[in-house]
Enzyme design. Sequence first.
Site, short mmCIF file in Angstrom:
data_model
loop_
_atom_site.label_atom_id
_atom_site.label_comp_id
_atom_site.label_asym_id
_atom_site.label_seq_id
_atom_site.Cartn_x
_atom_site.Cartn_y
_atom_site.Cartn_z
N ASP A 105 0.80 -1.23 0.00
CA ASP A 105 0.00 0.00 0.00
C ASP A 105 0.83 1.28 0.00
OD1 ASP A 105 0.73 -0.94 2.56
OD2 ASP A 105 -0.88 0.14 3.56
N GLU A 171 -0.44 -2.42 5.01
CA GLU A 171 0.53 -2.40 6.12
C GLU A 171 0.40 -1.11 6.92
OE1 GLU A 171 3.65 -1.76 8.68
OE2 GLU A 171 3.49 -0.52 6.89
NI NI Z 1 6.51 1.02 5.42
#
Ligand code: NI
Length: 437
Positions: A105, A171
Amino acid sequence: MIRITLTILCIGYLTVPGLAQVNPKLQSKIDADAKALEPKLIELRRYFHEHPELSNREFKTSAKIVERLKSFGLEVQYPVAKTGVIALLKGGKPGPVVALRADMDALPIAERNGLPFASKAVAEFGGQQTGVMHACGHDAHMAMLLIAAEILAKHKADLKGTVKFIFQPAEEGAPADEWPGGAELMVKEGVLENPKVDAIFGLHIQSLLPSGQLAYRSGGLMASVDGVDIVVKGKGAHGATPWDSVDPVVVAAQIIQGLQTIVSRQTELTKAGAVITIGSIHAGVRRNIIPETATLEGTIRTFDDDMQKKVHEKIKLTAQKIAESAGATAEVDIQIMYPATINHAALTEKMAPTLERTAGKENVVVTQPVTMAEDFSFYQRSVPGFFFFLGAYPAGMNLEAQPTHHTADFMIDETAMITGVKALVNLTVDYMEMNKK
Ligand code: NI
């Protein structure tokens, strides 16, 4: 000529005591493969950089990953945990299952660094239109893992075990109403099962470390992160007559001071560090009105489960008792987000020589713990895991002026990525060699 030099070097490795686990057949080919694939590595990273997507919205990103993994003949599973991708590579010989993980992401930041392949993407985040940028290096993580997969797939027949490639979304944190996400959800959906993973490796690019340097640490590498919300309820009154009130603003100020003494006076800092930061205070609307409530929001970082639990208890006690002493109340809500990234001690000890062989001993350092967090920690809760940093601080730039991660000017030195690819491949091959079945 290059091939001959590499072969000589590889024979040299085999003579080094303690590094006897190297698979000589594969080792001589990995460096050459990585070198040959470097242009493709950079091209992939630039593709991902130019097309960033926010957490749990990595649709084009995952499509690109699926397409590439299938082209190497891997078994691909999609979607996992919203937009995640898993691929399986079964080696020609029996052996352990090694997982390699990259995150996918990007962040809600408008890119400003003037790169020719800078992102022009926009998306909605928290109800607002925003630029989207790979400002943490996850673009590089995906490119490195794809090239590592390509190299390992090429040598499938010689592999002594199975590799599970994990491309994980979110994440940076799933959107609030989609929690849990990222690694936590991947684990819940069984990414570490069928076949059961024996060890997992992951890396994070780091723009403030010299390019090509590898940094690791046994035990607590990165902190746990928890959120804390405190609502102080008092009694409103005219600002001129505070004796008629229970002033939540003053109580909130006392609580902030009190919380700081948890770290400085009540935490065993020689064991591990801890941080409590209150980053937001909201109370009142006008200077001469004492409001009824004050709200505090903060973040908590620890490196040790026991300490984390104690810090949480002390935050509750401190806030509630200070409020009580003033006749107010404090409601404390702690949200446990990511646990600490704790490198498995035996695995770290076993694999550190692989990093040294990959980057050269002079380019491998033992780092201090970092108070940022990483959801790689969720995998490490279930299986032995080893996470490390790859330096990508562009040569010739002023370190003082070097933009940090999560900023609009963030950039990395792409020449560092080949070291990351080699590290991932070497860790896989060496682990298999050390744990032959
Ligand atoms: Ni990172």
